[in-house]
Motif scaffolding. Sequence first.
Motif, PDB file in Angstrom:
ATOM      1  N   PHE A  73      49.804  53.334  12.508  1.00 22.51           N
ATOM      2  CA  PHE A  73      50.490  52.053  12.394  1.00 22.51           C
ATOM      3  C   PHE A  73      52.005  52.254  12.353  1.00 22.51           C
ATOM      4  CE2 PHE A  73      47.270  48.840  10.436  1.00 22.51           C
ATOM      5  CZ  PHE A  73      46.351  49.158  11.436  1.00 22.51           C
ATOM      6  N   SER A  74      52.465  53.409  12.839  1.00 21.43           N
ATOM      7  CA  SER A  74      53.879  53.750  12.677  1.00 21.43           C
ATOM      8  C   SER A  74      54.813  52.788  13.404  1.00 21.43           C
ATOM      9  CB  SER A  74      54.137  55.183  13.157  1.00 21.43           C
ATOM     10  OG  SER A  74      53.801  55.333  14.522  1.00 21.43           O
ATOM     11  N   GLU A  75      54.427  52.334  14.593  1.00 25.17           N
ATOM     12  CA  GLU A  75      55.302  51.428  15.332  1.00 25.17           C
ATOM     13  C   GLU A  75      55.432  50.091  14.609  1.00 25.17           C
ATOM     14  OE1 GLU A  75      54.496  50.926  19.444  1.00 25.17           O
ATOM     15  OE2 GLU A  75      54.485  53.070  19.897  1.00 25.17           O
ATOM     16  N   ARG A  76      54.302  49.580  14.125  1.00 22.47           N
ATOM     17  CA  ARG A  76      54.359  48.302  13.418  1.00 22.47           C
ATOM     18  C   ARG A  76      55.103  48.456  12.087  1.00 22.47           C
ATOM     19  NH1 ARG A  76      49.904  43.520  13.188  1.00 22.47           N
ATOM     20  NH2 ARG A  76      51.052  42.172  11.760  1.00 22.47           N
ATOM     21  N   PHE A  77      54.906  49.583  11.415  1.00 20.20           N
ATOM     22  CA  PHE A  77      55.608  49.827  10.154  1.00 20.20           C
ATOM     23  C   PHE A  77      57.117  49.868  10.386  1.00 20.20           C
ATOM     24  CE2 PHE A  77      57.378  52.722   6.929  1.00 20.20           C
ATOM     25  CZ  PHE A  77      56.958  52.092   5.778  1.00 20.20           C
ATOM     26  N   CYS A  98      58.298  47.359  -0.302  1.00 17.49           N
ATOM     27  CA  CYS A  98      56.897  47.412  -0.724  1.00 17.49           C
ATOM     28  C   CYS A  98      56.222  46.058  -0.517  1.00 17.49           C
ATOM     29  CB  CYS A  98      56.790  47.829  -2.184  1.00 17.49           C
ATOM     30  SG  CYS A  98      57.298  49.537  -2.487  1.00 17.49           S
ATOM     31  N   MET A  99      56.954  44.980  -0.786  1.00 20.55           N
ATOM     32  CA  MET A  99      56.412  43.643  -0.557  1.00 20.55           C
ATOM     33  C   MET A  99      56.123  43.442   0.926  1.00 20.55           C
ATOM     34  SD  MET A  99      56.445  42.233  -3.634  1.00 20.55           S
ATOM     35  CE  MET A  99      56.318  40.469  -3.459  1.00 20.55           C
ATOM     36  N   ARG A 100      57.070  43.862   1.769  1.00 26.28           N
ATOM     37  CA  ARG A 100      56.878  43.679   3.212  1.00 26.28           C
ATOM     38  C   ARG A 100      55.719  44.524   3.725  1.00 26.28           C
ATOM     39  NH1 ARG A 100      58.372  40.060   2.123  1.00 26.28           N
ATOM     40  NH2 ARG A 100      60.437  39.114   2.118  1.00 26.28           N
ATOM     41  N   CYS A 101      55.565  45.726   3.176  1.00 23.08           N
ATOM     42  CA  CYS A 101      54.472  46.605   3.611  1.00 23.08           C
ATOM     43  C   CYS A 101      53.128  45.994   3.241  1.00 23.08           C
ATOM     44  CB  CYS A 101      54.629  47.980   2.978  1.00 23.08           C
ATOM     45  SG  CYS A 101      53.437  49.207   3.585  1.00 23.08           S
ATOM     46  N   ASN A 102      53.017  45.480   2.020  1.00 24.45           N
ATOM     47  CA  ASN A 102      51.764  44.840   1.610  1.00 24.45           C
ATOM     48  C   ASN A 102      51.496  43.598   2.439  1.00 24.45           C
ATOM     49  OD1 ASN A 102      50.972  46.643  -0.398  1.00 24.45           O
ATOM     50  ND2 ASN A 102      52.219  45.642  -1.950  1.00 24.45           N
ATOM     51  N   GLU A 103      52.549  42.826   2.680  1.00 28.22           N
ATOM     52  CA  GLU A 103      52.399  41.568   3.407  1.00 28.22           C
ATOM     53  C   GLU A 103      52.026  41.792   4.866  1.00 28.22           C
ATOM     54  OE1 GLU A 103      55.142  37.652   4.537  1.00 28.22           O
ATOM     55  OE2 GLU A 103      56.084  39.502   3.840  1.00 28.22           O
ATOM     56  N   ARG A 104      52.721  42.708   5.529  1.00 29.54           N
ATOM     57  CA  ARG A 104      52.604  42.798   6.981  1.00 29.54           C
ATOM     58  C   ARG A 104      51.759  43.971   7.477  1.00 29.54           C
ATOM     59  NH1 ARG A 104      59.022  41.542   8.322  1.00 29.54           N
ATOM     60  NH2 ARG A 104      59.092  39.523   7.223  1.00 29.54           N
ATOM     61  N   ILE A 105      51.579  44.985   6.646  1.00 26.42           N
ATOM     62  CA  ILE A 105      50.815  46.162   7.077  1.00 26.42           C
ATOM     63  C   ILE A 105      49.469  46.245   6.369  1.00 26.42           C
ATOM     64  CG2 ILE A 105      50.832  48.661   7.353  1.00 26.42           C
ATOM     65  CD1 ILE A 105      52.973  47.258   9.003  1.00 26.42           C
ATOM     66  N   LYS A 106      49.472  46.492   5.059  1.00 29.63           N
ATOM     67  CA  LYS A 106      48.230  46.779   4.345  1.00 29.63           C
ATOM     68  C   LYS A 106      47.300  45.577   4.246  1.00 29.63           C
ATOM     69  CE  LYS A 106      50.365  50.455   1.619  1.00 29.63           C
ATOM     70  NZ  LYS A 106      50.842  50.869   0.284  1.00 29.63           N
ATOM     71  N   GLY A 155      51.959  39.787  -4.749  1.00 31.72           N
ATOM     72  CA  GLY A 155      52.181  38.346  -4.813  1.00 31.72           C
ATOM     73  C   GLY A 155      52.267  37.674  -3.460  1.00 31.72           C
ATOM     74  N   VAL A 156      52.453  38.451  -2.402  1.00 29.67           N
ATOM     75  CA  VAL A 156      52.544  37.895  -1.043  1.00 29.67           C
ATOM     76  C   VAL A 156      51.171  37.610  -0.432  1.00 29.67           C
ATOM     77  CG1 VAL A 156      54.773  38.918  -0.486  1.00 29.67           C
ATOM     78  CG2 VAL A 156      52.688  40.245  -0.127  1.00 29.67           C
ATOM     79  N   LEU A 157      50.097  38.024  -1.098  1.00 34.21           N
ATOM     80  CA  LEU A 157      48.764  37.829  -0.532  1.00 34.21           C
ATOM     81  C   LEU A 157      48.382  36.348  -0.539  1.00 34.21           C
ATOM     82  CD1 LEU A 157      46.726  40.811  -2.013  1.00 34.21           C
ATOM     83  CD2 LEU A 157      48.067  40.696   0.078  1.00 34.21           C
ATOM     84  N   THR A 158      47.707  35.923   0.504  1.00 36.26           N
ATOM     85  CA  THR A 158      47.279  34.537   0.634  1.00 36.26           C
ATOM     86  C   THR A 158      45.830  34.389   0.175  1.00 36.26           C
ATOM     87  OG1 THR A 158      46.456  34.835   2.885  1.00 36.26           O
ATOM     88  CG2 THR A 158      48.798  34.275   2.621  1.00 36.26           C
ATOM     89  N   GLU A 163      40.268  36.758  -0.239  1.00 36.00           N
ATOM     90  CA  GLU A 163      38.821  36.675  -0.012  1.00 36.00           C
ATOM     91  C   GLU A 163      38.245  38.024   0.403  1.00 36.00           C
ATOM     92  OE1 GLU A 163      36.697  34.352  -0.508  1.00 36.00           O
ATOM     93  OE2 GLU A 163      37.745  32.427  -0.525  1.00 36.00           O
ATOM     94  N   HIS A 164      39.093  38.901   0.934  1.00 36.17           N
ATOM     95  CA  HIS A 164      38.605  40.179   1.470  1.00 36.17           C
ATOM     96  C   HIS A 164      39.258  41.383   0.795  1.00 36.17           C
ATOM     97  CE1 HIS A 164      36.637  37.934   4.697  1.00 36.17           C
ATOM     98  NE2 HIS A 164      37.765  37.249   4.837  1.00 36.17           N
ATOM     99  N   CYS A 165      39.727  41.210  -0.451  1.00 39.15           N
ATOM    100  CA  CYS A 165      40.375  42.297  -1.184  1.00 39.15           C
ATOM    101  C   CYS A 165      39.455  42.838  -2.269  1.00 39.15           C
ATOM    102  CB  CYS A 165      41.670  41.811  -1.828  1.00 39.15           C
ATOM    103  SG  CYS A 165      42.988  41.472  -0.650  1.00 39.15           S
ATOM    104  N   LEU A 166      39.437  44.148  -2.413  1.00 36.04           N
ATOM    105  CA  LEU A 166      38.649  44.803  -3.452  1.00 36.04           C
ATOM    106  C   LEU A 166      39.569  45.754  -4.207  1.00 36.04           C
ATOM    107  CD1 LEU A 166      35.750  45.119  -4.586  1.00 36.04           C
ATOM    108  CD2 LEU A 166      35.415  46.986  -2.948  1.00 36.04           C
ATOM    109  N   PHE A 167      39.730  45.520  -5.516  1.00 40.79           N
ATOM    110  CA  PHE A 167      40.603  46.347  -6.359  1.00 40.79           C
ATOM    111  C   PHE A 167      39.773  46.973  -7.486  1.00 40.79           C
ATOM    112  CE2 PHE A 167      43.655  42.800  -5.100  1.00 40.79           C
ATOM    113  CZ  PHE A 167      44.215  43.527  -4.043  1.00 40.79           C
ATOM    114  N   PRO A 168      39.116  48.099  -7.232  1.00 42.92           N
ATOM    115  CA  PRO A 168      38.221  48.700  -8.234  1.00 42.92           C
ATOM    116  C   PRO A 168      38.907  49.176  -9.508  1.00 42.92           C
ATOM    117  CG  PRO A 168      37.714  49.520  -6.033  1.00 42.92           C
ATOM    118  CD  PRO A 168      39.012  48.785  -5.928  1.00 42.92           C
TER     119      PRO A 168
END
Length: 390
Positions: A73-77, A98-106, A155-158, A163-168
Amino acid sequence: MRVLAAMSGGVDSAVAAARAVEAGHDVVGVHLALNRMPGTLRTGSRGCCTIEDSNDAWRACDKLGIPFYVWDFSERFKADVVDDFVAEYAAGRTPNPCMRCNERIKFAALLEKALALGFDAVCTGHYAKVIRDADGNPELHRAADWAKDQSYVLGVLTREQLEHCLFPLADTPSKAEVRAEAERRGLSVAKKPDSHDICFIADGDTRGWLAERIEMEPGNIVDETGATVGEHAGANAFTVGQRRGLRLGHPAPDGKPRFVLEVRPKDNTVVVGPERLLAVSEIRGIRVSWAGVPVASAESGEEFACTAQVRAHGDPVPARARLTFADRHDADPHNADPHNADPHDAVLVVTLDTPLRGVAPGQTVVLYQGTRVLGQATIDAARSLDRAAL
């Protein structure tokens, strides 16, 4: 449930994946290659997404007996995080990569690809929790360990992404327990140091890194009255709240240190002043998003009580917030009518009951009610108690 485990190569993601496997999910591990120089090595706790991290992620997946892949994902990152970081600094703002990475990548690019491949959820090692309300809607909440809580950067997650996040790791009481569990499971990353600072600036020299990418021009440093008190080599390298490295030629009348109050890229000026002028009582945010179903007051334009946090490890402070649809450069957004307005023009006005120090445009303000994350906005302007809008 088919789960795609995002494997950073660290201990948190390794234990999160192990717990997902133990819970009976069909888990596949994936490491995101974000660095455009894959041969780069870590320097202690600095840097990430290196060849060492990729190898550590592979070893963890091998130990857990799950498939492992590397996705480039280097180009998009570079486009969505690194270039955005440079552009924000060039505009005189202080971004949070970090906010942008979570929002747009991860949780955008990765989740989008995962769903396209038939996965039900993405699992990460973030310390945060998803809870369902009485109607079954997902809500984002703080983790059990507030010292490690990462709900701010999520906090940027919608609602759709939650609906599709898992945080063990949500209910884990401490990072020490995660490391102890990793050791019990035989994971080689049990004692690996955490990464910190900006991941793509491995040596931590943000100013030097920016100087290679932004054309710096010398200009004036002025005090709060407009008087010139020094010179700088490039305004873009300064951030609000900065004290060191100002090299002022004229001391303050009271002899006390001065701090950066504002960066003005249009006229290449840095404004400095006394520490008391860093205190901010009102914030205006743009690019507003809600982490789940918005509170009713937000949609109606009414003011609602909350707490506000402007840094990943900052203390939340009591506040009142209100959504308006006035132009963000309008002098008085309070008169705006929220009806029949374009949602993209939304401005979040946050009034702080306890002033915060050194709030800068480009940072993110995240709103909470108790442990629940309501949503976030990118700070566009701030007002000091004793000074006009910055």
